[in-house]
Design a protein around this motif. Structure first.
Motif, PDB file in Angstrom:
ATOM      1  N   PHE A  22       0.828  -1.207   0.000  1.00 25.08           N
ATOM      2  CA  PHE A  22       0.000   0.000   0.000  1.00 25.08           C
ATOM      3  C   PHE A  22       0.865   1.260   0.000  1.00 25.08           C
ATOM      4  CE2 PHE A  22      -3.377  -2.801   1.831  1.00 25.08           C
ATOM      5  CZ  PHE A  22      -4.251  -2.675   0.778  1.00 25.08           C
ATOM      6  N   ARG A  23       1.933   1.234   0.765  1.00 25.36           N
ATOM      7  CA  ARG A  23       2.832   2.389   0.836  1.00 25.36           C
ATOM      8  C   ARG A  23       3.460   2.639  -0.536  1.00 25.36           C
ATOM      9  NH1 ARG A  23       5.271   4.101   5.678  1.00 25.36           N
ATOM     10  NH2 ARG A  23       6.182   6.075   5.170  1.00 25.36           N
ATOM     11  N   GLN A  24       3.887   1.575  -1.208  1.00 27.87           N
ATOM     12  CA  GLN A  24       4.481   1.720  -2.541  1.00 27.87           C
ATOM     13  C   GLN A  24       3.441   2.269  -3.532  1.00 27.87           C
ATOM     14  OE1 GLN A  24       5.826  -2.250  -3.279  1.00 27.87           O
ATOM     15  NE2 GLN A  24       7.866  -1.893  -2.387  1.00 27.87           N
ATOM     16  N   TYR A  25       2.244   1.794  -3.406  1.00 26.21           N
ATOM     17  CA  TYR A  25       1.164   2.277  -4.287  1.00 26.21           C
ATOM     18  C   TYR A  25       0.912   3.763  -4.070  1.00 26.21           C
ATOM     19  CZ  TYR A  25      -3.514   2.994  -6.164  1.00 26.21           C
ATOM     20  OH  TYR A  25      -4.593   3.491  -6.852  1.00 26.21           O
ATOM     21  N   GLU A  26       0.802   4.173  -2.802  1.00 23.29           N
ATOM     22  CA  GLU A  26       0.563   5.582  -2.488  1.00 23.29           C
ATOM     23  C   GLU A  26       1.719   6.456  -2.953  1.00 23.29           C
ATOM     24  OE1 GLU A  26      -0.263   5.644   1.694  1.00 23.29           O
ATOM     25  OE2 GLU A  26      -2.288   4.845   1.415  1.00 23.29           O
ATOM     26  N   GLU A  27       2.934   5.989  -2.808  1.00 20.87           N
ATOM     27  CA  GLU A  27       4.092   6.746  -3.271  1.00 20.87           C
ATOM     28  C   GLU A  27       4.079   6.882  -4.795  1.00 20.87           C
ATOM     29  OE1 GLU A  27       7.434   4.676  -1.594  1.00 20.87           O
ATOM     30  OE2 GLU A  27       7.107   5.532   0.412  1.00 20.87           O
ATOM     31  N   ALA A  28       3.697   5.822  -5.475  1.00 20.12           N
ATOM     32  CA  ALA A  28       3.644   5.855  -6.944  1.00 20.12           C
ATOM     33  C   ALA A  28       2.566   6.843  -7.411  1.00 20.12           C
ATOM     34  CB  ALA A  28       3.380   4.457  -7.499  1.00 20.12           C
ATOM     35  N   ILE A  29       1.415   6.839  -6.758  1.00 18.31           N
ATOM     36  CA  ILE A  29       0.331   7.773  -7.097  1.00 18.31           C
ATOM     37  C   ILE A  29       0.769   9.207  -6.816  1.00 18.31           C
ATOM     38  CG2 ILE A  29      -2.005   8.537  -6.437  1.00 18.31           C
ATOM     39  CD1 ILE A  29      -2.029   6.121  -8.237  1.00 18.31           C
ATOM     40  N   ALA A  30       1.399   9.446  -5.686  1.00 18.47           N
ATOM     41  CA  ALA A  30       1.875  10.786  -5.331  1.00 18.47           C
ATOM     42  C   ALA A  30       2.904  11.273  -6.345  1.00 18.47           C
ATOM     43  CB  ALA A  30       2.476  10.785  -3.925  1.00 18.47           C
ATOM     44  N   LYS A  31       3.797  10.382  -6.764  1.00 17.72           N
ATOM     45  CA  LYS A  31       4.811  10.742  -7.765  1.00 17.72           C
ATOM     46  C   LYS A  31       4.144  11.088  -9.097  1.00 17.72           C
ATOM     47  CE  LYS A  31       8.998   9.063  -9.983  1.00 17.72           C
ATOM     48  NZ  LYS A  31       9.937   7.962 -10.142  1.00 17.72           N
ATOM     49  N   TYR A  32       3.157  10.296  -9.481  1.00 19.20           N
ATOM     50  CA  TYR A  32       2.436  10.550 -10.738  1.00 19.20           C
ATOM     51  C   TYR A  32       1.756  11.917 -10.705  1.00 19.20           C
ATOM     52  CZ  TYR A  32      -1.282  10.397 -14.213  1.00 19.20           C
ATOM     53  OH  TYR A  32      -2.125  10.710 -15.239  1.00 19.20           O
ATOM     54  N   HIS A  33       1.006  12.205  -9.636  1.00 16.85           N
ATOM     55  CA  HIS A  33       0.284  13.470  -9.533  1.00 16.85           C
ATOM     56  C   HIS A  33       1.224  14.664  -9.417  1.00 16.85           C
ATOM     57  CE1 HIS A  33      -3.882  12.154  -9.542  1.00 16.85           C
ATOM     58  NE2 HIS A  33      -3.508  11.104  -8.828  1.00 16.85           N
ATOM     59  N   SER A  34       2.376  14.477  -8.795  1.00 12.79           N
ATOM     60  CA  SER A  34       3.305  15.608  -8.678  1.00 12.79           C
ATOM     61  C   SER A  34       3.927  15.956 -10.025  1.00 12.79           C
ATOM     62  CB  SER A  34       4.405  15.296  -7.649  1.00 12.79           C
ATOM     63  OG  SER A  34       5.232  14.242  -8.122  1.00 12.79           O
ATOM     64  N   GLY A  35       3.921  15.023 -10.970  1.00  4.15           N
ATOM     65  CA  GLY A  35       4.468  15.273 -12.297  1.00  4.15           C
ATOM     66  C   GLY A  35       3.469  15.903 -13.260  1.00  4.15           C
ATOM     67  N   LEU A  36       2.209  16.006 -12.885  1.00  4.15           N
ATOM     68  CA  LEU A  36       1.204  16.608 -13.769  1.00  4.15           C
ATOM     69  C   LEU A  36       1.361  18.118 -13.807  1.00  4.15           C
ATOM     70  CD1 LEU A  36      -1.969  14.561 -12.745  1.00  4.15           C
ATOM     71  CD2 LEU A  36      -0.585  14.280 -14.793  1.00  4.15           C
TER      72      LEU A  36
END
Length: 171
Positions: A4-18
């Motif tokens: 779950f932590r890896q998933y949340e980090e991946a989502i946060a990274k994706y949104h920060s790149g938008l």
């Protein structure tokens, strides 16, 4: 738990790149206004189609859906009492349907209205003929505006006069 932590980090990274991070709340109002406009067009179209069906209209292909987007539609009975007014009338003159139902379209006229043009419209109505005229009308607040009116008699399947329909827009 680690997944779950890896998933949340991946989502946060994706949104920060938008490039667009948020949608302004004010844009929701535009969307809501647009949805309200579309809803009113369908409500008006349903009412008009119901009146046409009940009265067994024979009419031209008026493309009411497009006209409801671009023009105000007013429908009167044979005694010239308003039985329908489209929602978009409020933009043109400040009135809502409930305020004009049962009244004569003369409620929009006043001192600036040209009597010659009014008489030409009256004559066309009496002869059950279509007309196109520009009339000086009054808004609910008293302001004067030029109104292009395209009026048509509407006949039922027996050929009897059923209604008058007017397509109007500020000129």
């Amino acid at each position: 738990m680690n997944n779950f932590r890896q998933y949340e980090e991946a989502i946060a990274k994706y949104h920060s790149g938008l490039s667009v991070k948020t949608v302004p709340i004010s844009s929701w109002n535009f969307h809501n206004d647009f949805l309200g406009l579309i809803k009113n067009i369908f409500v008006d179209l349903k009412k008009l189609n119901s009146l046409a069906s009940q009265s067994k209209w024979i009419h031209d292909n008026w493309d009411l859906k497009t006209r409801l987007r671009e023009e105000v539609i007013i429908l009167t009975d044979t005694k010239l009492n308003i039985v329908f007014a489209s929602h978009n009338m409020i933009k043109m003159n400040g009135y809502v349907e409930a305020e004009v139902l049962g009244k004569n379209p003369k409620i929009f006229q006043g001192a600036a209205t040209d009597l010659t043009v009014s008489n030409e419209i009256r004559t066309a109505v009496m002869l059950q003929q279509p007309f196109e005229k520009t009339v000086m009308n009054y808004k609910k607040n008293g302001d004067v505006y030029a109104c292009l009116i395209k009026g048509f008699p509407v006949f039922n399947s027996k050929g009897q006069l059923s209604h008058y329909i007017a397509f109007e827009k500020a000129a």
